[in-house]
Each structure stands twice: as C-alpha cells, then as structure tokens.
Write a protein that holds these residues in place. Sequence first.
Motif, PDB file in Angstrom:
ATOM      1  N   VAL A  39       0.943  -3.839   4.060  1.00  0.00           N
ATOM      2  CA  VAL A  39      -0.453  -3.702   3.647  1.00  0.00           C
ATOM      3  C   VAL A  39      -0.980  -5.108   3.408  1.00  0.00           C
ATOM      4  CG1 VAL A  39      -2.040  -2.647   1.995  1.00  0.00           C
ATOM      5  CG2 VAL A  39       0.180  -1.550   2.461  1.00  0.00           C
ATOM      6  N   GLU A  43      -6.738  -4.696   2.296  1.00  0.00           N
ATOM      7  CA  GLU A  43      -6.626  -3.515   3.169  1.00  0.00           C
ATOM      8  C   GLU A  43      -6.646  -2.231   2.342  1.00  0.00           C
ATOM      9  OE1 GLU A  43      -3.325  -3.705   5.899  1.00  0.00           O
ATOM     10  OE2 GLU A  43      -3.351  -1.540   6.263  1.00  0.00           O
ATOM     11  N   MET A  45      -5.093   1.357   2.760  1.00  0.00           N
ATOM     12  CA  MET A  45      -4.194   2.193   3.550  1.00  0.00           C
ATOM     13  C   MET A  45      -4.199   3.598   2.969  1.00  0.00           C
ATOM     14  SD  MET A  45      -0.102   1.826   4.213  1.00  0.00           S
ATOM     15  CE  MET A  45      -0.261   0.612   5.516  1.00  0.00           C
ATOM     16  N   THR A 213      -7.191  -4.266  -2.751  1.00  0.00           N
ATOM     17  CA  THR A 213      -6.148  -3.744  -1.883  1.00  0.00           C
ATOM     18  C   THR A 213      -5.716  -2.388  -2.427  1.00  0.00           C
ATOM     19  OG1 THR A 213      -5.406  -6.028  -1.635  1.00  0.00           O
ATOM     20  CG2 THR A 213      -3.943  -4.298  -0.798  1.00  0.00           C
ATOM     21  N   ASP A 229      -8.586   1.425   6.325  1.00  0.00           N
ATOM     22  CA  ASP A 229      -8.366   0.512   7.447  1.00  0.00           C
ATOM     23  C   ASP A 229      -7.202   1.021   8.281  1.00  0.00           C
ATOM     24  OD1 ASP A 229     -10.269  -1.649   6.714  1.00  0.00           O
ATOM     25  OD2 ASP A 229      -8.993  -1.762   4.933  1.00  0.00           O
ATOM     26  N   THR A 230      -6.269   1.676   7.602  1.00  0.00           N
ATOM     27  CA  THR A 230      -5.086   2.203   8.271  1.00  0.00           C
ATOM     28  C   THR A 230      -4.823   3.603   7.761  1.00  0.00           C
ATOM     29  OG1 THR A 230      -4.192  -0.030   8.029  1.00  0.00           O
ATOM     30  CG2 THR A 230      -2.685   1.648   8.865  1.00  0.00           C
ATOM     31  N   ASP A 244      -5.328   2.836  13.270  1.00  0.00           N
ATOM     32  CA  ASP A 244      -6.728   2.985  12.911  1.00  0.00           C
ATOM     33  C   ASP A 244      -7.013   4.461  12.623  1.00  0.00           C
ATOM     34  OD1 ASP A 244      -9.587   2.057  12.897  1.00  0.00           O
ATOM     35  OD2 ASP A 244      -9.670   3.615  14.429  1.00  0.00           O
TER      36      ASP A 244
END
Length: 265
Positions: A39, A43, A45, A213, A229-230, A244
């Motif tokens: 990560v 980001e 996730m 984050t 983002d993920t 993605d």
Amino acid sequence: MSSAVGTPAPGAVQPMVKAEGVHKSFGHVEVLKGIDLEVAPREVMCIVGPSGSGKSTFLRCINHLERINAGRLWVNGHLVGYREKGGRLHELRDSEVAAQRRDIGMVFQRFNLFPHMTALENVIEAPIQVKGVRRAEARERGAALLERVGLADRVHNYPNQLSGGQQQRVAIARALAMEPQLMLFDEPTSALDPELVGEVLDVMRGLATDGMTMVVVTHEMGFAREVGDTLVFMDDGVIVESGDPRSVLTDPQHERTRSFLSKVL
Ligand SMILES: Nc1ncnc2c1ncn2[C@@H]1O[C@H](COP(=O)(O)OP(=O)(O)OP(=O)(O)O)[C@@H](O)[C@H]1O
Ligand SMILES: [Mg+2]
C-alpha cells in the motif's frame, strides 16, 4: 543479508504497508496462506471477500493484534512486531509494540466508544493518556476533529445519545486524534442502518481526499469503485486478484471473483 530488509531502493517511494508471504494460523487452521501486497502512501486500498476469508485477521496482523507465523510485514518501513539485528528477528517488547500501534488508527464494525464519556472525552482520552498532550490543547484539537466529521453540535453528547452513524464518526475522530499515518477500517458501516451508511462513507471519502493512507475492508462496492485506488479480492486466505477497482469490478479475471461479485453487486 540484513541490510536489504525494510530498506527501499534509492529513489523508490517506501510503501506504507508491505506484506511478504504473510501466513497466519489459529491452531491447525491456516487462515492466511501467503499474503503479498503493498500500500503506497496516500493510497486507499479496499479489501473485499467472503466471510471467513481472512480479511479481519489480515488487518489485525498489520496492527500486530495478531502475531504472524511466517512472512514479514512492514508499516512505514518498520517491521511490525520485530526488530532485525544481525540478520535475526527479535520480538519487540509490549511497550515497543504499543508505540508502533500508536501510528495506526483502527476503526471497527462496532464503534467501541467509552459509554461513560462524551464524544469529546472519547476523542481526547488517548492523546492525553498516551501522548501526554495537555488537556486544553487536546480539547481544542478534539473539537476541531469532531467538527471535521460533522459533529460540532454533538461534542458533549454521550454515545447512547448518538445514532450509530454519529457514534462511528466519533470513533473515526478518536482514531484521528492520535495523528495516525495509516487508518485501518474493518467493515465500518456494516452495523449501521442503511440510511446512516452514507454519512460515514462521506467522512471516509473526505479523509481519502486529504491524503490519508487507508486500508478498508468493506462490502460497499460503490465506495470501493469511487474512492479506492486498489481493490483486493481475498478468498480462503489468499489474494485471488487485485487491481484498479473499476477493472476488477467490471472485468474480473477469476471465476472465484466473478462468483463473489455476482452475489454482492
Ligand atoms: N482468534 C481466533 N481463533 C480461531 N480462529 C479464528 C480467530 N479469529 C479468526 N478465526 C478464524 O479465521 C478465519 C478468518 O476469519 P476473519 O475474521 O479474518 O474473516 P473475515 O474475512 O474477516 O470474515 P467476515 O467477512 O465474516 O468478517 C475464520 O475461519 C475464523 O473463524
Ligand atoms: Mg471480518
């Protein structure tokens, strides 16, 4: 040997979280069967997957609420729970683990607020007790955090005077009060009535926009698609696929992902 551990290549951005071959068993039951992921700072996730796939366990390992059996985990370049010396791992003392955990905010499905404390008292408790922040300063910052989560008018209410969505927003403010570098969310909206989910997701969206984050275990696919983002799909202790969020949601590469998504979308 030891020099490479936790040391990023020159010029590379150091991941906020890095997992390498993380295994975790409870007794004879292997719950995490080799998790690898990174990560990046800032980001978001999102982790999805069926019940029992190991999502909460993995979050708890990041926070060292669970000890891993094999592999390695780093948060912000620091090995979670261990110090490496001369190529060997030495377990950290409880006080050192607590210090590591201080930089990680965690928000659970159940808000776990102190029932005998007001919203503001809940938020300022840890900064005062753990970080030694002066009360006046903690109150000022706490009030600002409650305002940030939309609760400026609920500062002096007790948890039982607040809705579930409001309590969860207090819990988020409480985690933020420790100025974490990383926020972990474990199904933060699952215990809420549907009409209260949005206000909590809005706060999380704001955090993401501000650059926090975040690792978020969630069933909210809309949130994952818009804010993530993920997207990581976990099943039976492994990461089946990640990428993605839009691609994973619209064009999953694995049958297990397709089958899971067909049930939740
Ligand atoms: N402390 C524990 N002792 C023994 N088994 C455990 C413990 N914690 C979790 N497990 C087991 O580990 C497996 C993974 O649990 P985990 O809570 O990580 O799943 P999950 O993906 O978060 O599921 P859910 O979506 O239902 O929250 C489950 O089979 C669970 O029963
Ligand atoms: Mg869980």
